[in-house]
Design a protein around this motif. Structure first.
Motif, PDB file in Angstrom:
ATOM      1  N   ARG A 344       0.935  -1.134   0.025  1.00  0.00           N
ATOM      2  CA  ARG A 344      -0.175   0.196  -0.293  1.00  0.00           C
ATOM      3  C   ARG A 344       0.671   1.223  -0.032  1.00  0.00           C
ATOM      4  O   ARG A 344       0.590   2.110  -0.670  1.00  0.00           O
ATOM      5  CB  ARG A 344      -0.991   0.138   1.313  1.00  0.00           C
ATOM      6  N   GLY A 347       2.660   1.600  -3.143  1.00  0.00           N
ATOM      7  CA  GLY A 347       1.664   2.218  -4.429  1.00  0.00           C
ATOM      8  C   GLY A 347       1.577   3.691  -4.197  1.00  0.00           C
ATOM      9  O   GLY A 347       1.466   4.367  -5.196  1.00  0.00           O
ATOM     10  N   ARG A 353      -1.080   2.330  -8.850  1.00  0.00           N
ATOM     11  CA  ARG A 353      -1.897   1.360  -8.447  1.00  0.00           C
ATOM     12  C   ARG A 353      -2.304   0.459  -9.332  1.00  0.00           C
ATOM     13  O   ARG A 353      -2.998   0.876 -10.191  1.00  0.00           O
ATOM     14  CB  ARG A 353      -3.092   1.936  -7.521  1.00  0.00           C
ATOM     15  N   SER A 357      -2.028  -4.619  -7.181  1.00  0.00           N
ATOM     16  CA  SER A 357      -1.750  -4.248  -5.950  1.00  0.00           C
ATOM     17  C   SER A 357      -2.912  -3.936  -5.242  1.00  0.00           C
ATOM     18  O   SER A 357      -2.989  -4.018  -3.861  1.00  0.00           O
ATOM     19  CB  SER A 357      -1.051  -2.672  -6.300  1.00  0.00           C
TER      20      SER A 357
END
Lengths: 833, 345
Positions: A344, A347, A353, A357
């Motif tokens: 997270r 990304g 993203r 992901s």
């Protein structure tokens, strides 16, 4: 998540109509936000069979075909594609057909030869990405059938909530359908033939960050041939919203949509020494990702590398250098589990993203790493050929058993407010794959988990143990099971009744004083507005509204921080990037907007907050702001117009103070000048019960009006702290007995120098008038002959009285005389009689 | 002087007086006649003065005649006076006639903004069920806005709240009114029935259905046996109070700070449940999110989840107002065009 129903049916039988299914899924918590008809934009596209294919006499690129659609004369159609041969079945757009994008097909002439329609590519139908060749249909496809009947589909758009990463795939949603309809689920058959040598001949994997990459499963395929994947697979990907790329890449994407398992395929030849290293990037390392962007990596980025350097950002995007190309024959398959938090953050850091992901961020089922690798290998072999090496590289082959979660059925009933029997709870849980068994002695109930774990002994209450399927990582506490029971049972079965428990103690509502102010001001002709708290710093600077004297004084050491602006660090626009420190600018913006709409008469107020940082901490104050401009009374057939002036604003304030039970405010001139008219600005202050309420009323300086580009002649603004106003206080009004003896009125005209303010005169009268003086009211203000220049006459009506007697003439005269003398002595006033 | 001649004089005077009274054109003339005949030096009075010259036995007779005549003149004066005043008044009233169809004198009357009005309407309904109003800060700390609501720093659910951050360390502009739940629980003990209205902020581009500033009302109830059934009962009452007798439904939802979580739908206010563009053909409109307070949230509030349980709900004020007033564009609310505001009379 886009769910093509034809694909979903592979895993579960669906007897319901799309609408009924959508409703059932929605009531189960998988909200269907849209139902799309796939193929609804094809009209008059039917299945045909090629009878002849010949070269076009005048154009090398074109071919002449004859096609039968089962009935009628064969059609003569000119075609630009070269993947066609007699005997193939193909989609035929008849004259008058409509294709996606509202493309209309008519009888045309191409290079001198008539064409009675068109043969369609997958791209033209928006079902595959192939724009070069005609879509070749299976030989058994029924001749003449409408293509939308055969290949049309219904796609549900399902909003999968962030806690349900397991449902971000076809199999996951099939489980939900099964729970909703009591159907059984068909798990895809996953079996691979390992025709190659040991995988260790090709692939070594070294995970240097086992915390961030808890499992890495690798597979290797040799001798694959890259090309398009089968049309049916392309159609599914396309319907689910993914663009087909090539057989191997499609296999990986297919598995992600099917099982929810993101995987990555590398060109094995580009993986140096066949060695994959999972590590953090070192300072200065760079990688060019698949989107052709070269990225400099930070040292907390988890990367996939070979001994020479990075070949991908773990879980987010692969590297360009190891991309599968048409020349690739060696395929390395990565099926890993990464730390959701790390993915997270990475990304966010690279503003990258991907579908992969998004799934990694929500956490991954541990055993899916193995299953996903096998499934990608299986599809790769089927679609691209080659030989799969024996065995897997697996850095953590031990798969944890299902979690066991104890719960109290009685507690579930209590939370839901519905008596649900133990048996029913068990059968409801079974529908979502949760098996239950009696809790062994000593089982403990997980009431809440990290970061505030609370585990209790069930005591005498009956407890069960739920065996949680490995994919349901969201089921961690007792209340989670209550939700499963509730949603599978359906909330329509939850009873509804009003609470019959104890009421909380009385607490005066902070809205009360505001309701009184709002009603009072609206009654006085002002309209309420609600404006943005986020404003432009330029507005703040443009108006230079003074610091607020009403706030408590701060120690000198903190004075510099008084009322510092609070700024948004990620504003949407500079117009709304700081929190306002006063409300006046907001009201000026409202005036400006309405002036532009041809509404120059504006009387508005707002009850809102102002914000500032004091002593490094944010603070908020509730304020009332008023703006008056234009006509107070618009011209009408029976009345001339009267413009708003300072006295109107003061009158509003006085009305307000009276309404909330405050004494009349006293006014102190504020000659500071900009942003105020130097002679028409004041501070208003009233005290009651030790609480002071301060406010400010002013006509704006013409320069301030000009700075706002306003056409208004005069703009009056007021801002009042309303924290101290309290209408809710008990027993606010104390009734004075009505006087039994008559009151006496006397008028007093006081001539003073212009420099003397009305409040001084009034205070002097009150101070000297004695106990008999009950009220003083100004009723006239006069300048001009016979007064000298620089003089004014203020006429007051004094009301005198005593509670126990009628006043004698001497008493009245005595009081008036005392006031007179005081005025003469203290203010140099003389008096007219 | 004898009775006959005196009586004759009196009758002549009477005839004269009555004739003059009848001819009098205004009240002033009547006043003159009053003086002329009945005043101290008036003519009838003068005749009566001559009474002393009569023989004693005639005096009462003349007195009686004089009195009768005096009364007759007085009555005539009064009647004529009344008549004249009626005429004058009638003339004045006739002159004062107005066109009553003209509009009245406008009493200035302001309007109240729909956002605070909607908040007041919501507070009124829940107030009847014992909910008291609290308010929390708009510049909130990350801990209360997220972490204590079971939304850890890297929780994927943070994507549900695009956040505006401020230059005060550890602080942000609250993305919802839910942190108020924590503040109420920390400041009071069950039984709790709290309502928390206020302004919220999100990093959201502005269009007809989005804004970066908006208003919410949060509700919280915590007690020993507070259940989903209580929540359902209360929300039904609320929906009926604001939207009339319509069907409602619960469906599962997701919020990190409630477990179980639900969405509360009301039959579409536009189509009445048949399905239309306004409700995306579903027949339902979602008006709020709710659920049973997550045990972790109770713990952060200092409340033992083994002793107490409760529910919370949160609704968008603009959403409720849009549905009640058919407001087509969210931007109307903070723009304050008088042509919008003046419709809320």
């Amino acid at each position: 998540m886009r769910v093509p129903l034809s694909w979903l049916r592979e895993y579960v039988d669906v007897q319901l109509s799309p609408e009924q299914l959508a409703e059932r899924l929605t009531l189960l918590g998988m909200e269907v936000q849209g139902i799309e008809r796939w193929g609804a934009d094809w009209r008059s596209v039917v299945v045909g069979e090629l009878l002849t294919v010949e070269k076009h006499p005048y154009a090398d690129r074109l071919q002449l075909t004859t096609v039968t659609v089962g009935s009628g004369e064969p059609l003569h159609i000119v075609c630009g594609a070269h993947n066609i041969a007699p005997g193939q079945r193909v989609p035929v757009a008849l004259p008058g057909a409509v294709l996606p994008g509202d493309r209309r097909i008519e009888r045309t002439e191409k290079m001198g030869i008539a064409s009675e329609g068109m043969l369609c590519s997958g791209d033209e139908l928006h079902i595959t990405s192939d724009a070069e060749g005609i879509l070749i249909l299976p030989p058994a496809t029924a001749l003449g059938r409408d293509l939308s009947e055969l290949y049309g589909d219904v796609v549900l758009d399902v909003d999968v909530k962030p806690n349900r990463g397991d449902a971000l795939c076809l199999v996951g949603l099939a489980r939900e359908v099964a729970a909703a309809t009591s159907a059984t689920i068909r798990w895809p058959e996953i079996a691979v033939e390992e025709a190659g040598g040991p995988v260790s001949d090709h692939l070594k994997v070294e995970v240097r960050e086992p915390e961030l990459c808890t499992r890495f499963v690798g597979r290797w395929v040799s001798g694959a041939k890259i090309g398009p994947s089968p049309d049916w697979a392309q159609m599914r990907l396309q319907a689910a919203g993914m663009r087909p790329v090539s057989n191997v890449v499609d296999a990986s994407n297919y598995v992600m949509l099917e099982l929810g398992k993101p995987t990555h395929t590398f060109n094995g030849a580009a993986v140096h020494d066949g060695t994959i290293i999972v590590r953090r990037a070192t300072a200065g390392e760079r990688v060019e990702t698949l989107d052709h962007v070269e990225r400099e990596l930070t040292t907390d980025t988890l990367i996939i590398a070979d001994p020479r350097g990075p070949i991908g950002i773990a879980g987010i995007m692969g590297g360009f250098d190891s991309e599968i190309t048409n020349a690739t024959t060696e395929i390395a398959i990565e099926s890993a589990v990464f730390d959701p938090v790390s993915i997270r953050r990475t990304g966010h850091r690279y503003a990258l993203r991907s579908e992969a992901s998004l799934r990694f961020e929500k956490g991954q089922e541990f055993r899916l790493a193995r299953i996903g690798a096998d499934r990608v290998a299986q599809l790769t072999l089927a679609w691209a050929g080659g030989a799969l090496s024996k065995g897997r590289v697996d850095t953590a082959p031990t798969e944890p058993p299902s979690a066991r979660l104890a719960f109290r059925p009685a507690r579930v009933s209590r939370l839901l407010g519905a008596e649900i029997s133990v048996d029913e709870q068990r059968s409801l849980l079974r529908r979502v794959g949760v098996e239950t068994e009696p809790a062994p002695s000593g089982a403990r109930i997980q009431v809440s988990a990290a970061p505030q774990p609370l585990v209790v002994d069930p005591g005498a209450e009956q407890a069960l143990v739920a065996v949680v399927p490995t994919w349901r990582r969201d089921l961690a506490i007792e209340a989670d099971l209550a939700e499963e029971i509730a949603r599978v049972r359906g909330y329509e079965t939850t009873p509804a009744h009003l609470p019959d428990t104890l009421m909380p103690a009385y607490r005066p509502s902070p809205l009360l004083v505001r309701e009184v102010i709002r009603a009072t001001l609206a009654g006085a002709g002002l309209s309420e507005v609600v404006t943005h708290a986020l404003v432009s710093p330029l507005d703040e600077a443009r108006l230079l509204w003074p610091e607020d004297e009403s706030e408590p004084a701060l120690p000198a050491s903190l004075a510099a921080q008084t009322g510092d602006e609070i700024a948004v660090t990620n504003p949407l626009s500079v117009e709304h990037s700081v929190l306002r420190r006063h409300l006046a600018a907001s009201l000026l913006d409202v005036l400006s907007l309405n002036e532009r709409q041809g509404r120059p008469d504006v009387a508005i107020f707002e009850i809102g907050k102002r914000y500032a940082r004091v002593d490094g901490r944010p603070r908020e104050w509730t304020r009332l702001a008023v703006l008056l401009t234009g006509a107070a009374e618009p011209a009408a057939w029976n009345r001339a117009a009267r413009p708003y002036d300072l006295d109107d604003a003061k009158g509003v304030l006085e009305l307000l103070y009276r309404r909330v039970g405050m004494p009349e405010p006293s006014y102190v001139p504020d000659p500071r000048g900009f942003p105020f008219h130097p002679g028409r600005a004041l501070l208003a202050r009233a005290e009651s019960g030790g609480e002071a309420v301060a406010g400010r009323v002013a006509e704006l300086h013409p320069d301030a009006v000009a700075a706002w580009d306003l056409r208004a002649q005069r703009v009056i603004v007021a801002e009042v702290a309303i924290a101290g106003l309290d209408v809710a206080g008990p027993m606010r009004v104390h009734v004075e007995p009505i006087p039994r003896f008559p009151e006496v009125e006397r008028d007093l005209a006081v001539i003073v120098a212009e420099s003397r303010s009305a409040v001084e005169v009034r205070r002097t009268i009150e101070r000297h008038g004695g106990v008999l003086l009950r009220r003083v009211r100004l009723f006239d203000l006069y300048r001009g002959a016979p007064l000298a220049a620089g003089e004014k006459s203020l006429a007051y009506r004094l009301v005198l009285g005593a509670r126990d007697r009628t006043l004698t003439e001497a008493e009245v005269e005595g009081a008036i005389e005392a006031a007179r003398k005081g005025l003469q002595k203290e203010l140099g006033a003389h008096l007219r009689t | 002087m004898d009775f006959e001649s005196l009586s004759g004089d009196l009758h002549r005077l009477k005839d004269l007086a009555l004739a003059e009274v009848a001819k009098a054109a205004d009240p002033a003339a009547l006043d003159q006649l009053q003086i002329k005949y009945l005043g101290k030096k008036g003519e009838i009075t003068a005749v009566l003065r001559g009474i002393g010259a009569l023989p004693p036995h005639d005096r009462p007779r003349v007195g009686a005649v004089a009195n009768d005549i005096g009364e007759a003149v007085k009555t005539a004066l009064a009647e004529r006076g009344f008549e004249l005043r009626s005429i004058v008044q009638a003339q004045r009233l006739a002159a004062e006639m107005v066109d009553v169809t003209l509009p009245g004198r406008t009493v200035p009357r302001g309007t109240l903004h729909p956002i605070p009005e909607t908040v007041a309407a919501i507070a009124e309904v829940f107030g009847q069920f014992g909910f008291v109003v609290y308010e929390g800060p708009e510049v909130e700390d990350d801990l209360t806005n997220f972490q204590m609501l079971n939304i850890a720093l890297d929780h994927p659910a943070r994507d549900l709240w695009d956040t505006l951050y401020v230059d005060v360390p550890g602080h942000l502009l609250r993305t919802h009114t839910s942190p108020g739940q924590i503040r109420v629980m920390q400041s009071t003990r069950p039984p709790i029935r709290a309502l928390l209205p206020g302004r919220c902020f999100r990093y959201e581009a502005v269009d007809a259905s989005h804004g970066f500033e908006f208003f919410q009302v949060e509700g919280l109830m915590v007690d020993e046996g507070t259940s989903m059934a209580d929540l359902k009962g209360l929300l039904d009452e609320f929906a009926h109070a604001l939207f009339g007798p319509r069907r409602t439904r619960f469906r599962p939802g997701y919020y990190p700070f409630t477990e179980p979580s639900v969405a509360f739908d009301v039959e579409c206010v536009v189509c009445g449940g048949v399905g239309c563009p306004a409700c995306s053909k579903s027949g339902w409109m979602t008006i709020l999110g709710a659920g049973m307070v997550h045990p972790v949230v109770l713990q952060y509030g200092g409340i033992d989840p083994e002793l107490y349980q409760g529910f919370a709900f949160g609704m968008g004020v603009e959403r409720i107002s849009n549905l009640r007033h058919a407001v087509p564009d969210l931007r109307y609310y903070l723009e304050n065009d008088l042509r919008f505001l003046e419709q809320f009379r």
